[in-house]
Design a protein around this motif. Structure first.
Motif, PDB file in Angstrom:
ATOM      1  N   LEU A 187       0.698  -1.026  -0.031  1.00  0.00           N
ATOM      2  CA  LEU A 187       0.110   0.000  -0.042  1.00  0.00           C
ATOM      3  C   LEU A 187       0.702   1.280   0.060  1.00  0.00           C
ATOM      4  CD1 LEU A 187      -2.896  -1.197   2.517  1.00  0.00           C
ATOM      5  CD2 LEU A 187      -3.025  -0.762   0.004  1.00  0.00           C
ATOM      6  N   ALA A 188       2.044   1.437   0.629  1.00  0.00           N
ATOM      7  CA  ALA A 188       2.847   2.377   0.673  1.00  0.00           C
ATOM      8  C   ALA A 188       3.567   2.399  -0.650  1.00  0.00           C
ATOM      9  CB  ALA A 188       4.006   2.124   1.545  1.00  0.00           C
ATOM     10  N   ASP A 189       3.675   1.475  -1.090  1.00  0.00           N
ATOM     11  CA  ASP A 189       4.081   1.925  -2.719  1.00  0.00           C
ATOM     12  C   ASP A 189       3.093   2.322  -3.631  1.00  0.00           C
ATOM     13  OD1 ASP A 189       6.753   0.880  -2.285  1.00  0.00           O
ATOM     14  OD2 ASP A 189       6.307  -1.279  -2.951  1.00  0.00           O
ATOM     15  N   VAL A 190       2.103   1.992  -3.489  1.00  0.00           N
ATOM     16  CA  VAL A 190       0.892   2.557  -4.353  1.00  0.00           C
ATOM     17  C   VAL A 190       0.802   4.139  -3.842  1.00  0.00           C
ATOM     18  CG1 VAL A 190      -1.655   2.304  -4.565  1.00  0.00           C
ATOM     19  CG2 VAL A 190      -0.398   0.320  -4.859  1.00  0.00           C
ATOM     20  N   GLN A 191       0.722   4.313  -2.509  1.00  0.00           N
ATOM     21  CA  GLN A 191       0.700   5.607  -2.013  1.00  0.00           C
ATOM     22  C   GLN A 191       1.605   6.567  -2.693  1.00  0.00           C
ATOM     23  OE1 GLN A 191       0.857   6.253   2.097  1.00  0.00           O
ATOM     24  NE2 GLN A 191       1.016   8.579   1.849  1.00  0.00           N
ATOM     25  N   LYS A 192       2.891   6.168  -2.936  1.00  0.00           N
ATOM     26  CA  LYS A 192       3.977   6.909  -3.722  1.00  0.00           C
ATOM     27  C   LYS A 192       3.402   7.446  -5.020  1.00  0.00           C
ATOM     28  CE  LYS A 192       7.620   4.883  -0.945  1.00  0.00           C
ATOM     29  NZ  LYS A 192       8.595   3.984  -1.019  1.00  0.00           N
ATOM     30  N   THR A 193       3.157   6.165  -5.632  1.00  0.00           N
ATOM     31  CA  THR A 193       2.663   6.492  -7.170  1.00  0.00           C
ATOM     32  C   THR A 193       1.408   7.039  -7.630  1.00  0.00           C
ATOM     33  OG1 THR A 193       1.867   4.189  -7.667  1.00  0.00           O
ATOM     34  CG2 THR A 193       4.288   4.731  -8.027  1.00  0.00           C
ATOM     35  N   GLY A 194       0.404   6.999  -6.517  1.00  0.00           N
ATOM     36  CA  GLY A 194      -0.900   7.364  -6.565  1.00  0.00           C
ATOM     37  C   GLY A 194      -1.929   6.220  -7.424  1.00  0.00           C
ATOM     38  N   LYS A 195      -1.265   5.265  -7.956  1.00  0.00           N
ATOM     39  CA  LYS A 195      -2.224   4.381  -8.540  1.00  0.00           C
ATOM     40  C   LYS A 195      -1.626   2.694  -8.625  1.00  0.00           C
ATOM     41  CE  LYS A 195       0.066   5.208 -12.999  1.00  0.00           C
ATOM     42  NZ  LYS A 195       0.076   5.365 -14.320  1.00  0.00           N
ATOM     43  N   LEU A 196      -2.360   1.989  -8.751  1.00  0.00           N
ATOM     44  CA  LEU A 196      -1.878   0.716  -9.138  1.00  0.00           C
ATOM     45  C   LEU A 196      -1.240   0.360 -10.404  1.00  0.00           C
ATOM     46  CD1 LEU A 196      -3.936   0.349  -6.464  1.00  0.00           C
ATOM     47  CD2 LEU A 196      -4.239  -2.113  -7.135  1.00  0.00           C
ATOM     48  N   PRO A 197      -0.266  -0.476 -10.451  1.00  0.00           N
ATOM     49  CA  PRO A 197       0.458  -0.494 -11.747  1.00  0.00           C
ATOM     50  C   PRO A 197      -0.492  -1.626 -12.339  1.00  0.00           C
ATOM     51  CG  PRO A 197       1.649  -1.765 -10.044  1.00  0.00           C
ATOM     52  CD  PRO A 197       0.385  -0.781  -9.151  1.00  0.00           C
ATOM     53  N   GLY A 198      -0.401  -1.383 -13.876  1.00  0.00           N
ATOM     54  CA  GLY A 198      -1.079  -2.615 -14.764  1.00  0.00           C
ATOM     55  C   GLY A 198      -2.371  -2.830 -14.501  1.00  0.00           C
ATOM     56  N   ASP A 199      -2.687  -4.337 -14.275  1.00  0.00           N
ATOM     57  CA  ASP A 199      -4.059  -4.850 -14.287  1.00  0.00           C
ATOM     58  C   ASP A 199      -4.209  -5.068 -12.587  1.00  0.00           C
ATOM     59  OD1 ASP A 199      -4.847  -4.475 -16.683  1.00  0.00           O
ATOM     60  OD2 ASP A 199      -4.060  -6.620 -17.129  1.00  0.00           O
ATOM     61  N   HIS A 200      -3.266  -4.727 -11.883  1.00  0.00           N
ATOM     62  CA  HIS A 200      -3.499  -4.891 -10.319  1.00  0.00           C
ATOM     63  C   HIS A 200      -4.554  -4.369  -9.672  1.00  0.00           C
ATOM     64  CE1 HIS A 200       0.305  -6.950  -9.479  1.00  0.00           C
ATOM     65  NE2 HIS A 200       0.938  -6.112 -10.421  1.00  0.00           N
ATOM     66  N   ARG A 201      -5.396  -5.134  -8.889  1.00  0.00           N
ATOM     67  CA  ARG A 201      -6.419  -4.764  -8.098  1.00  0.00           C
ATOM     68  C   ARG A 201      -6.354  -5.423  -6.805  1.00  0.00           C
ATOM     69  NH1 ARG A 201      -8.652  -8.198 -11.651  1.00  0.00           N
ATOM     70  NH2 ARG A 201      -9.902  -9.497 -10.853  1.00  0.00           N
ATOM     71  N   PHE A 202      -6.480  -4.625  -5.675  1.00  0.00           N
ATOM     72  CA  PHE A 202      -6.666  -5.049  -4.271  1.00  0.00           C
ATOM     73  C   PHE A 202      -8.075  -5.412  -3.892  1.00  0.00           C
ATOM     74  CE2 PHE A 202      -2.867  -2.574  -3.647  1.00  0.00           C
ATOM     75  CZ  PHE A 202      -1.925  -3.378  -4.174  1.00  0.00           C
ATOM     76  N   ILE A 203      -8.421  -6.393  -3.515  1.00  0.00           N
ATOM     77  CA  ILE A 203      -9.723  -7.049  -2.686  1.00  0.00           C
ATOM     78  C   ILE A 203      -9.407  -7.178  -1.301  1.00  0.00           C
ATOM     79  CG2 ILE A 203     -11.531  -8.457  -2.966  1.00  0.00           C
ATOM     80  CD1 ILE A 203     -11.116  -9.171  -5.861  1.00  0.00           C
ATOM     81  N   ILE A 204      -9.928  -6.145  -0.605  1.00  0.00           N
ATOM     82  CA  ILE A 204      -9.692  -6.310   0.857  1.00  0.00           C
ATOM     83  C   ILE A 204     -10.839  -6.398   1.584  1.00  0.00           C
ATOM     84  CG2 ILE A 204      -8.722  -5.078   2.831  1.00  0.00           C
ATOM     85  CD1 ILE A 204      -7.068  -3.264   0.636  1.00  0.00           C
ATOM     86  N   THR A 205     -10.925  -7.654   2.644  1.00  0.00           N
ATOM     87  CA  THR A 205     -12.127  -7.749   3.375  1.00  0.00           C
ATOM     88  C   THR A 205     -11.687  -7.450   4.886  1.00  0.00           C
ATOM     89  OG1 THR A 205     -13.449  -9.290   2.161  1.00  0.00           O
ATOM     90  CG2 THR A 205     -13.625  -9.389   4.189  1.00  0.00           C
ATOM     91  N   PHE A 206     -12.485  -6.648   5.622  1.00  0.00           N
ATOM     92  CA  PHE A 206     -12.096  -6.121   6.802  1.00  0.00           C
ATOM     93  C   PHE A 206     -13.231  -6.350   7.955  1.00  0.00           C
ATOM     94  CE2 PHE A 206     -13.394  -2.351   4.692  1.00  0.00           C
ATOM     95  CZ  PHE A 206     -14.158  -1.679   5.555  1.00  0.00           C
ATOM     96  N   ASP A 207     -13.054  -6.532   9.164  1.00  0.00           N
ATOM     97  CA  ASP A 207     -14.025  -6.571  10.142  1.00  0.00           C
ATOM     98  C   ASP A 207     -14.665  -5.121  10.487  1.00  0.00           C
ATOM     99  OD1 ASP A 207     -15.485  -6.832  12.636  1.00  0.00           O
ATOM    100  OD2 ASP A 207     -13.538  -7.703  13.656  1.00  0.00           O
ATOM    101  N   THR A 208     -15.579  -4.947  10.109  1.00  0.00           N
ATOM    102  CA  THR A 208     -16.190  -3.580  10.264  1.00  0.00           C
ATOM    103  C   THR A 208     -16.660  -3.256  11.989  1.00  0.00           C
ATOM    104  OG1 THR A 208     -18.755  -4.204  10.132  1.00  0.00           O
ATOM    105  CG2 THR A 208     -17.386  -3.449   8.095  1.00  0.00           C
ATOM    106  N   LEU A 209     -16.388  -4.376  12.762  1.00  0.00           N
ATOM    107  CA  LEU A 209     -16.608  -4.275  14.229  1.00  0.00           C
ATOM    108  C   LEU A 209     -15.514  -3.766  15.025  1.00  0.00           C
ATOM    109  CD1 LEU A 209     -19.267  -6.807  14.531  1.00  0.00           C
ATOM    110  CD2 LEU A 209     -19.789  -4.556  14.438  1.00  0.00           C
ATOM    111  N   HIS A 210     -14.248  -3.746  14.179  1.00  0.00           N
ATOM    112  CA  HIS A 210     -12.883  -3.822  14.908  1.00  0.00           C
ATOM    113  C   HIS A 210     -13.068  -2.225  15.630  1.00  0.00           C
ATOM    114  CE1 HIS A 210      -8.684  -2.505  15.442  1.00  0.00           C
ATOM    115  NE2 HIS A 210      -8.604  -3.993  15.491  1.00  0.00           N
ATOM    116  N   PRO A 211     -12.531  -2.072  16.606  1.00  0.00           N
ATOM    117  CA  PRO A 211     -12.720  -0.918  17.462  1.00  0.00           C
ATOM    118  C   PRO A 211     -11.893   0.423  16.703  1.00  0.00           C
ATOM    119  CG  PRO A 211     -11.442  -2.353  18.807  1.00  0.00           C
ATOM    120  CD  PRO A 211     -11.990  -3.062  17.619  1.00  0.00           C
ATOM    121  N   ASP A 212     -11.244   0.137  15.790  1.00  0.00           N
ATOM    122  CA  ASP A 212     -10.430   1.253  15.349  1.00  0.00           C
ATOM    123  C   ASP A 212     -10.838   1.474  13.913  1.00  0.00           C
ATOM    124  OD1 ASP A 212      -8.949   1.738  17.803  1.00  0.00           O
ATOM    125  OD2 ASP A 212      -7.565   0.264  17.249  1.00  0.00           O
TER     126      ASP A 212
END
Length: 159
Positions: free
Chosen positions: A23-48
């Motif tokens: 994610l830090a590498d993506v932050q530097k460039t502002g976009k994902l390279p090529g056809d990359h895509r991130f699918i992220i599932t997370f716990d919405t009940l996590h306190p933070d």
């Protein structure tokens, strides 16, 4: 001090660091390279986790986001990341701590991680609340047959 090495928690932290670094590498460039895509599932009940109330009401328990073509304000820190995504053409800011992530996948390269939290896997005498990484998985975005992923033994690289 414990009489055994906690490999599960060590792997858990290493995989969370991998996500942070990607994610830090993506932050530097502002976009994902090529056809990359991130699918992220997370716990919405996590306190933070920080998200709009209407989103947490709609996704009580877990939520899956996709980062690919449009995302904004990606801000990666040591503990988590903030990003603005579009939900029904409405930009919504999110903050997701790494330890709230249950799956992280990039189907363009058949890479996936799944983190399981099981009470039997956590040492309650330890101040470390992190759960071990359970297994690597490929996301089930659709029923399209995919080629089998290659499993590589680490012994192959040892001298």
């Amino acid at each position: 001090m414990s009489q055994k090495i906690d490999y599960g928690n060590l792997m858990h932290r290493a995989m969370r660091t991998l996500i942070r670094d990607v994610l830090a590498d993506v932050q530097k460039t502002g976009k994902l390279p090529g056809d990359h895509r991130f699918i992220i599932t997370f716990d919405t009940l996590h306190p933070d986790v920080e998200m709009a109330d209407h989103l947490s009401d709609r996704y009580p328990g877990d939520m899956t986001i996709i980062m690919q073509h449009w995302f904004d304000n990606l801000d990666v820190s040591e503990e988590g990341f903030a990003v603005t995504l579009s939900f029904g053409n409405v930009p919504e800011p999110l903050y997701i701590p790494y330890d709230a992530i249950t799956t992280f996948a990039d189907p363009s390269v058949e890479f996936g991680l799944r983190f399981e939290t099981q009470a039997s896997d956590i040492d309650h005498d330890d101040d470390d609340d992190e759960a071990p990484m359970d297994e690597l998985v490929e996301p089930d975005a659709d029923d399209t047959p995919r080629p089998a992923a290659e499993v590589v033994s680490l012994d192959k690289f040892r001298k």
